[in-house]
Every structure is written in C-alpha cells, then in structure tokens.
Design a protein around this motif. Structure first.
Motif, PDB file in Angstrom:
ATOM      1  N   LEU A 214      51.650  42.797  27.822  1.00 32.20           N
ATOM      2  CA  LEU A 214      50.376  42.223  28.275  1.00 32.20           C
ATOM      3  C   LEU A 214      50.519  40.707  28.386  1.00 32.20           C
ATOM      4  CD1 LEU A 214      47.563  44.136  26.366  1.00 32.20           C
ATOM      5  CD2 LEU A 214      48.465  44.529  28.647  1.00 32.20           C
ATOM      6  N   SER A 217      53.004  39.835  31.238  1.00 34.96           N
ATOM      7  CA  SER A 217      52.330  39.971  32.513  1.00 34.96           C
ATOM      8  C   SER A 217      51.423  38.765  32.756  1.00 34.96           C
ATOM      9  CB  SER A 217      51.534  41.266  32.500  1.00 34.96           C
ATOM     10  OG  SER A 217      50.690  41.337  33.579  1.00 34.96           O
ATOM     11  N   ALA A 218      50.733  38.329  31.690  1.00 35.59           N
ATOM     12  CA  ALA A 218      49.837  37.184  31.818  1.00 35.59           C
ATOM     13  C   ALA A 218      50.624  35.897  32.078  1.00 35.59           C
ATOM     14  CB  ALA A 218      48.994  37.041  30.558  1.00 35.59           C
ATOM     15  N   VAL A 219      51.804  35.788  31.460  1.00 34.84           N
ATOM     16  CA  VAL A 219      52.647  34.610  31.684  1.00 34.84           C
ATOM     17  C   VAL A 219      53.032  34.527  33.155  1.00 34.84           C
ATOM     18  CG1 VAL A 219      54.960  33.675  31.278  1.00 34.84           C
ATOM     19  CG2 VAL A 219      53.560  34.384  29.358  1.00 34.84           C
ATOM     20  N   ASP A 221      51.448  35.820  35.553  1.00 34.27           N
ATOM     21  CA  ASP A 221      50.223  35.532  36.304  1.00 34.27           C
ATOM     22  C   ASP A 221      49.781  34.080  36.142  1.00 34.27           C
ATOM     23  OD1 ASP A 221      49.880  37.924  37.505  1.00 34.27           O
ATOM     24  OD2 ASP A 221      48.464  38.742  36.049  1.00 34.27           O
ATOM     25  N   GLY A 222      50.380  33.391  35.183  1.00 33.67           N
ATOM     26  CA  GLY A 222      50.080  31.969  35.043  1.00 33.67           C
ATOM     27  C   GLY A 222      49.099  31.608  33.950  1.00 33.67           C
ATOM     28  N   ALA A 223      48.906  32.502  32.965  1.00 30.60           N
ATOM     29  CA  ALA A 223      47.950  32.198  31.905  1.00 30.60           C
ATOM     30  C   ALA A 223      48.561  31.242  30.876  1.00 30.60           C
ATOM     31  CB  ALA A 223      47.524  33.491  31.214  1.00 30.60           C
ATOM     32  N   GLN A 227      44.439  30.621  27.186  1.00 30.13           N
ATOM     33  CA  GLN A 227      43.826  31.708  27.961  1.00 30.13           C
ATOM     34  C   GLN A 227      44.262  33.073  27.432  1.00 30.13           C
ATOM     35  OE1 GLN A 227      45.219  30.211  31.757  1.00 30.13           O
ATOM     36  NE2 GLN A 227      43.132  30.061  32.512  1.00 30.13           N
ATOM     37  N   LYS A 231      41.688  35.762  26.385  1.00 33.74           N
ATOM     38  CA  LYS A 231      41.529  36.863  27.330  1.00 33.74           C
ATOM     39  C   LYS A 231      42.344  38.092  26.975  1.00 33.74           C
ATOM     40  CE  LYS A 231      40.343  33.784  31.078  1.00 33.74           C
ATOM     41  NZ  LYS A 231      39.014  34.163  31.516  1.00 33.74           N
ATOM     42  N   ILE A 232      43.316  37.957  26.077  1.00 36.80           N
ATOM     43  CA  ILE A 232      44.112  39.129  25.709  1.00 36.80           C
ATOM     44  C   ILE A 232      44.010  39.426  24.212  1.00 36.80           C
ATOM     45  CG2 ILE A 232      46.388  40.199  25.695  1.00 36.80           C
ATOM     46  CD1 ILE A 232      47.082  38.385  28.054  1.00 36.80           C
ATOM     47  N   PRO A 235      40.142  40.104  22.850  1.00 33.73           N
ATOM     48  CA  PRO A 235      39.588  41.396  23.264  1.00 33.73           C
ATOM     49  C   PRO A 235      40.400  42.579  22.735  1.00 33.73           C
ATOM     50  CG  PRO A 235      39.844  39.940  25.154  1.00 33.73           C
ATOM     51  CD  PRO A 235      40.499  39.257  24.003  1.00 33.73           C
TER      52      PRO A 235
ATOM     53  N   LYS B  73      54.877  31.045  36.077  1.00 36.70           N
ATOM     54  CA  LYS B  73      53.707  31.002  36.961  1.00 36.70           C
ATOM     55  C   LYS B  73      53.963  30.183  38.212  1.00 36.70           C
ATOM     56  CE  LYS B  73      51.507  27.242  34.380  1.00 36.70           C
ATOM     57  NZ  LYS B  73      51.201  26.143  35.283  1.00 36.70           N
ATOM     58  N   PHE B  81      55.230  46.143  35.531  1.00 39.37           N
ATOM     59  CA  PHE B  81      55.943  46.571  34.331  1.00 39.37           C
ATOM     60  C   PHE B  81      55.943  48.082  34.186  1.00 39.37           C
ATOM     61  CE2 PHE B  81      54.649  42.270  33.633  1.00 39.37           C
ATOM     62  CZ  PHE B  81      55.663  41.700  32.884  1.00 39.37           C
ATOM     63  N   ALA B  85      51.161  47.406  31.795  1.00 36.19           N
ATOM     64  CA  ALA B  85      50.621  46.141  31.271  1.00 36.19           C
ATOM     65  C   ALA B  85      49.207  45.864  31.775  1.00 36.19           C
ATOM     66  CB  ALA B  85      51.550  44.972  31.612  1.00 36.19           C
ATOM     67  N   TYR B  87      45.192  45.390  31.153  1.00 34.93           N
ATOM     68  CA  TYR B  87      44.366  44.949  30.034  1.00 34.93           C
ATOM     69  C   TYR B  87      43.318  46.019  29.756  1.00 34.93           C
ATOM     70  CZ  TYR B  87      46.725  40.783  31.454  1.00 34.93           C
ATOM     71  OH  TYR B  87      47.711  39.914  31.794  1.00 34.93           O
ATOM     72  N   HIS B  89      40.711  46.200  28.045  1.00 35.03           N
ATOM     73  CA  HIS B  89      39.289  45.857  27.942  1.00 35.03           C
ATOM     74  C   HIS B  89      38.693  45.458  29.285  1.00 35.03           C
ATOM     75  CE1 HIS B  89      41.847  42.390  27.273  1.00 35.03           C
ATOM     76  NE2 HIS B  89      40.914  41.680  27.848  1.00 35.03           N
ATOM     77  N   PHE B  98      42.753  39.445  37.644  1.00 36.37           N
ATOM     78  CA  PHE B  98      43.143  38.601  36.506  1.00 36.37           C
ATOM     79  C   PHE B  98      43.960  37.372  36.921  1.00 36.37           C
ATOM     80  CE2 PHE B  98      45.694  37.385  32.823  1.00 36.37           C
ATOM     81  CZ  PHE B  98      44.745  37.377  31.828  1.00 36.37           C
ATOM     82  N   ILE B 102      42.741  33.467  36.527  1.00 35.25           N
ATOM     83  CA  ILE B 102      43.507  32.519  35.714  1.00 35.25           C
ATOM     84  C   ILE B 102      43.773  31.260  36.545  1.00 35.25           C
ATOM     85  CG2 ILE B 102      45.844  32.150  34.796  1.00 35.25           C
ATOM     86  CD1 ILE B 102      44.250  33.736  32.880  1.00 35.25           C
ATOM     87  N   ARG B 103      44.034  31.462  37.828  1.00 33.66           N
ATOM     88  CA  ARG B 103      44.314  30.329  38.713  1.00 33.66           C
ATOM     89  C   ARG B 103      43.037  29.671  39.235  1.00 33.66           C
ATOM     90  NH1 ARG B 103      50.026  31.000  40.670  1.00 33.66           N
ATOM     91  NH2 ARG B 103      50.780  32.342  39.002  1.00 33.66           N
ATOM     92  N   ARG B 146      47.654  44.407  41.070  1.00 38.68           N
ATOM     93  CA  ARG B 146      47.627  43.106  40.423  1.00 38.68           C
ATOM     94  C   ARG B 146      48.735  42.211  40.946  1.00 38.68           C
ATOM     95  NH1 ARG B 146      47.396  43.654  34.140  1.00 38.68           N
ATOM     96  NH2 ARG B 146      49.593  43.343  34.502  1.00 38.68           N
ATOM     97  N   ARG B 150      48.207  38.747  44.366  1.00 43.20           N
ATOM     98  CA  ARG B 150      48.655  37.365  44.216  1.00 43.20           C
ATOM     99  C   ARG B 150      49.371  36.868  45.465  1.00 43.20           C
ATOM    100  NH1 ARG B 150      51.359  36.499  39.417  1.00 43.20           N
ATOM    101  NH2 ARG B 150      52.322  34.909  40.701  1.00 43.20           N
TER     102      ARG B 150
END
Lengths: 323, 366
Positions: A214, A217-219, A221-223, A227, A231-232, A235, B73, B81, B85, B87, B89, B98, B102-103, B146, B150
C-alpha cells in the motif's frame, strides 16, 4: 416372524439413525480437539470461580445483609439500597466525578497512544526507536504505589520539582494535591504517562499489519510520508482504534481507583471521589456491604449498556465490532 | 531513445549481489516481459525501475533522462502490484483517483479521468463499492485503473495475475493485451509464468540468478533458445533434454544415447567432433509419432498418457530421463496406446554444448 421383520423395517428411526444429535456432535468435537479444550480450561475455571461464582453474592444488593446471618438468610429489602444511594449526595457526586474523569481521560488520553504509535512508525533509526519505546513503556511496569509516590513527590509544595520550577519562575508554590481543581489534571496526566506507551503497542501491531505494498503503491503515486500517514496508516488502523474505543467506553465507569485512593484525600473528594472509591469506603471501610453491592451492580449495569450501545453503533456505522 | 534503458544495472544487499549487470532497452510503446523462476531478480529489477529499490550500480534512463536518483513519483511510472495494493477504506472511484488527488489535480479533471478509465475497464457500475466487495478480477481491474488514470510514460506490472484463478488469469491476460494495444504505453511486465510471457510480450527477457539468459520475441525464444535454461523454461511442456555423445555417421554426425542414436544436422561444430558430450533439445511438439511401431528411430517406455481433447501428452522415459511427447490425436485415442517410439526431423533437434549448455551455432529456425 416375517410380519415382525416388516414392522422393524417400517420403523422411521432406521432412516435417521445416522444423523448425530447436537449433544453427540459436541461430544465428538470434544473428543477430537480435547487438547485445545484442555488449554482453554484454566481460563474457564478461573472465570467461573472468580467472575461467575461471586455473582451469587450480588443478591445482597437487594437484601438487608448481615455477615452473621449470611447471604441466604438475610431478608429481602427490594430496591431500598438503590433508593438510599440515589438520595445520597456523595454517591451522586461520585457518579458525576466518575463520568467527568473518564470523559476527560478518554478525550485527552485516548489519542495519545495512537499518536505515539504513528510517531514510532515514522522513526527510521532502529536504535533510537528501541530506546524511546523502552522509555515510554517503562512506567507501565512500575507499581501504582511507586507511581503515586513519584507524583506526590514531584508535586510536593516544599521539595517537588514542579513547585521548584514555579518558584524559579517567580511564582508562588501551589498545594496541588490538596486543591480539588488540580486533582483531575494530575490524575489524568499520570494515567497518560503510565499507560500511553504500553497502549501504543496495540496500534503498532495494527500498523505492522498494513500491507507494505500500500505504501509502495502510494510512493509511486507520489504521496509524501505525511500523506501516507493520514491517508493509509490511520484509516488502516481505524478498525483497531474503534475496537479500543468500544472497550474504553465500556470501562468508562472503571477509573483506576487504586491510583485515586493513593492520590486523593478528603480535601479533594469533591472532584476525586468516584463510584469505586465510594464503594470501597462504604463497603470495606464502613461495613455496609449491601449498599456497596448495590452501587457496584449499578456500575456494572451501566457499563454493560455502554458496551452494548458502543458496539452496535460501531457495527452500524463502521462495520467494525467486538462481536 | 524514448522508452526505458538499463545499462549494467546492479543490485547489492550488503555483500550479496542479486542482480549482476542487466542491459536492456525497452522501446517506446513496447511490451517487454521479464520472466524467470522465483529469486531470479526480475521483481528486483522492476522495483529498481519504479524507484522502490535503490540501484547499486549502473544507469537507468526513462525517456532519455537519467533517473537513478529521481524519486519514484517524478519518474512518471505507474505500477500494478501482485496483491493489487488497493486501499481497503476507499471505494473504487477513490482508489482510482488516489494518485491524482495526491498530486492535487483539479476536482473536475479527476472526476472526468476516473469516469473515462472506469469506462475503459468496465468498472462504471462498481465505482461506489469498497475493494472488499469486489471479485479478484474486478480488484485487478481497479489496480490497473489506478495506473492508467495517471497517464504515465511507463507501466510496470509485478506479477499482476498471480492471485487470480486459472480461468480469470486467461481472461485478464487478454484484457491487458487489448489495453496495451489501445493505450500504447511502454510496459515492463514481470511474471514467472511462461505462458503469460509468451502471450503478452513483444519481447521476452528470460532471467536466471540475476542475469539475463536471453532476450527475444516469444517465437524466437521458442524456436531458438540460447541455452538449456531457456529451453527448459519456455514452452509448455518444456523442451526435452537428452544427454548424448557425438559420433560420425555415414551421412553426417549422429548423437548416441543409451544404445540408441539420432542423425543430426551437419553443424560445423559437430564435424569431426567424435566423443563430444552434447545435450539434445527436442520440443514435445516437434516429435513425430505417426510412424508408431517398428520403423521408429527412437523407442521409449510409455509411462502415462494424458488426453487433452484434440491433443495428448505422452509421458515416457528415455534413457532413464522423463520424456514428453505432444501429439495430435484427432478423436481416436486408441492409437495412443500403440506408441512405442518416435521420429524427428534432424533440423528440429537443438544441440547444446554438454558442459556450458549453450546452443551450438548455425541452428536458427525461422
């Protein structure tokens, strides 16, 4: 003979004989997994002996109990003790104090372990992490009596570090432990200091259960780390937070009364006396076992209602529940 | 060159080196599959491209820009993945959005992009659902959504179909291929499943022990494996391998094994190579059992026949080693019981060096 055989065949029981009864199924189950039940036995026995058997004594809440007559022989008095309690200003004050202290404790104390866990999770240096974790876990392993001793010394008007600091700043000493308005902050602060670190373990465990992909994946995506935390991580551990909250709400009338007994004094009863200390004084010190039992029963019933409500509310809104 | 370029990429964990200098060029819009057994370094290589693993040595370029030290990023890649992967929630729409949120992209733009991607992937009616309420295939689609939303320069797939059941895997495979054709985004895909590699790839990179064994088109690898490792990895069932000794026959070189022999194509390396140890590679599909019986060149002991419908797999043993034959049966399976040997066209026998396992030159099939 041939006729007899036919009747035997016609018996409907012969068709259902292979269906085990509920009891048989339970016995089969016990036979197959007896080792597991053996492991469970000590806990069950402990609960029966120390939690269920004493429930027999609950009836004294409705009796004019006398140690000499015994539980069974004491005469019934109905709700007399409850009436006495609810006309007793001290008891009403104790309920008010319990709820206030618990609510304040929940408000200020509950988020601290979560914040600690989130912060520990962000620490990269393993050594630093271990040292800080040990430091915050430590107070949990110290006896309440010693903790109380430390608190009393620290807030002592003559030699305490807090008053020394105040004096150094040019302020007058404050008699913290004899002032009703200071009891709650000191009590709640002590509780946080003693337990927040240890309570954070639950949240750390929940955080370690969050799938690393998770975050990866967020990395991608640029988090940012911030964040990701909001956000992870948060929650993801929300179900754990809710479960812990339900348990806390259920225990809202159970303030740690040893600590109160150790810290309070008649001068601070006004803000410090809670239901449990009231029961202790009435029952054990005053010998009014029946009245104390009534107060204890009231406490338990309220706690039961609170747990049930918190659980069903949580189940409805967040799909997370204890059962 | 636009696309992805790896030059002598090395990965070390402490003293242990797990990727030993990978060189690879992925052209723009190309679909390249890294395939190999567990622990061969394919995922590590992919993660280095994504920026999730630091590159110990070498050069990585994406679209002619060196990105070794660029944060994930800022590499303009999107990754799918194995375990999706997602989320838990967030609902489908929020999961897809997402990366854009974030951007801090404008709300209207996010909504439009999510809607478009959901349309492409057939997720429109599931947008409000949480991942827990989706099937495996739907979750995989959300994970791809997802990545797609992008609009990255490069897609990276890390075994995205491994968690799906066989039927769904086949379906999603086709969907990924269709998607790639439609979007035309440069893609690097990691899998241990050679069938996935064969069906999806423009080019396959076979890896083993942190090294590239061979790079080529699927058919190239199938027909002309560079060594015994690739031969044993590509193809289902894989190529049979027989240890043999070279003898000179009347009409050219002959391979001898366990008292039997097979004529070979007159390769330069085999002329006058009497006594040389080689490994023969025989594709199960190229073995011919139509002659059945007396005039078979090589006899085998039949162990088991698996009937697959129009074709069958004959499991036999030759010289003590397992040997598999794939044959068309039509519908007359009784013929299968009569197989006791096979013939093969010498041009279709691959000869590998007995020691190094490298294919001898001059055997390219088209």
């Amino acid at each position: 003979m041939a006729e007899l055989d036919r009747t035997a065949e016609a018996e409907p029981a012969t068709y259902t004989i292979n269906q085990p009864t509920r009891m048989e199924r339970i016995i089969d189950h016990l036979k197959a997994d007896w080792q597991i039940y053996l492991l469970l036995a000590p806990t069950v026995i402990w609960m029966l002996l120390f939690l269920y058997k004493p429930m027999y004594g609950l009836q004294i809440a409705f009796k004019d109990y006398s140690v000499f007559r015994g539980i069974a022989a004491s005469p019934w008095v109905g709700f007399e003790h409850f009436e006495t309690l609810f006309t007793n200003d001290q008891f009403i004050r104790a309920i008010r104090n319990t709820v206030t202290i618990s609510a304040l404790g929940l408000f200020f104390g509950f988020p601290v372990p979560i914040l600690l866990a989130l912060m520990f999770n962000e620490v990269l240096s393993q050594t630093y992490k271990k040292v800080t974790q040990t430091i915050v876990y430590l107070p949990h392993f110290i006896s309440s009596v010693i903790i109380a001793g430390i608190v009393i010394t620290a807030f002592s008007p003559s030699a305490g570090i807090v008053n020394s600091l105040l004096n150094w700043l040019g302020l007058d000493s404050i008699y913290f432990l004899t002032r009703p308005e200071w009891f709650r902050p000191i009590f709640i602060g002590t509780g946080i200091w003693q337990e927040a670190g240890f309570s954070s373990i639950v949240y750390l465990a929940a955080i370690s259960g969050v799938s690393p992909t998770l975050y990866e994946s967020a990395v991608v995506d640029g988090a940012s780390r911030w964040q990701m935390m909001w956000k992870i991580t948060l929650p993801s551990i929300l179900p754990t937070i809710i479960i812990m909250l339900i348990i806390r709400i259920g225990n809202i009338l159970e303030v740690s009364f040893e600590m109160i007994i150790l810290l309070y004094q008649p001068a601070t009863y006004e803000t410090a006396d809670v239901v449990n200390t009231f029961i202790y004084r009435q029952g054990l010190q005053g010998g009014q076992y029946d009245l104390a039992a009534a107060a204890g029963l009231f406490n338990a019933v309220v706690a039961f209602i609170l747990v049930m409500s918190a659980n069903s509310i949580s189940k409805r809104f967040s799909r997370t529940s204890l059962w | 060159m636009p696309g992805v370029r790896l030059r002598n990429i090395v990965k070390r964990y402490g003293a242990a080196q797990v990727v030993h200098g990978i060189d690879l060029d992925v052209a723009e819009k190309e679909f390249v599959v890294l395939v190999g057994p567990s622990g061969c370094g394919k995922s590590t290589t992919l993660r280095m491209i994504a920026g999730l693993e630091e590159i110990s040595d070498g050069l990585l370029e994406i679209d002619d820009r060196q990105v070794n030290r660029v944060a994930p990023k800022d590499r303009d890649v999107a990754m799918v993945f194995q375990n999706y992967a997602l989320y838990p929630h967030l609902n489908v729409a929020e999961n897809i959005a997402f990366g854009l949120r974030i951007r801090k992209e404008p709300k209207e733009k996010i909504a439009a992009a999510v809607e478009e991607v959901a349309g492409i992937l057939g997720l429109t009616e599931y947008l409000e659902r949480k991942p827990a309420d989706l099937s495996g295939g739907q979750r995989q689609r959300v994970a791809m959504g997802r990545a797609i939303v992008r609009d990255p320069k490069v897609f990276l797939f890390d075994e995205p179909l491994s968690n799906l059941d066989a039927k769904l895997r086949t379906q999603m495979r086709a969907e990924i291929k269709r998607l790639h054709r439609r979007l035309g985004v440069t893609s690097v895909y990691v899998t241990h499943d050679q069938v996935e590699a064969m069906t999806l790839a423009d080019r396959i990179v076979v890896m083993s022990d942190g090294r590239i064994e061979q790079i080529g088109t699927p058919m190239d690898l199938f027909l002309n494996p560079a060594n015994t490792f690739v031969a044993s990895f590509i193809g289902s069932p894989p190529m049979n391998q027989i240890s043999a000794i070279i003898r000179s026959g009347d009409s050219g070189p002959v391979a001898e094994f366990g008292g039997q022999s097979l004529p070979l194509a007159p390769l330069k390396d085999l002329v006058g190579a009497d006594g040389r140890h080689v490994i023969l590679g025989l594709r199960p599909e190229f073995v011919d059992v139509t002659h059945k019986g007396e005039d078979a060149q090589v006899s085998v002991d039949i162990d088991l026949v698996e009937t697959l419908g129009s074709e069958a797999l004959v499991h036999a043993s030759l010289n003590g080693d397992p040997f598999v034959i794939k044959t068309e049966t039509g519908t007359d399976v009784t013929l299968l019981d009569k197989i006791n040997g096979f013939n093969i066209d010498p041009a279709k026998i691959k000869v590998f060096d007995g020691e190094t396992g490298v294919v001898l030159p001059g055997q390219e099939l088209k």
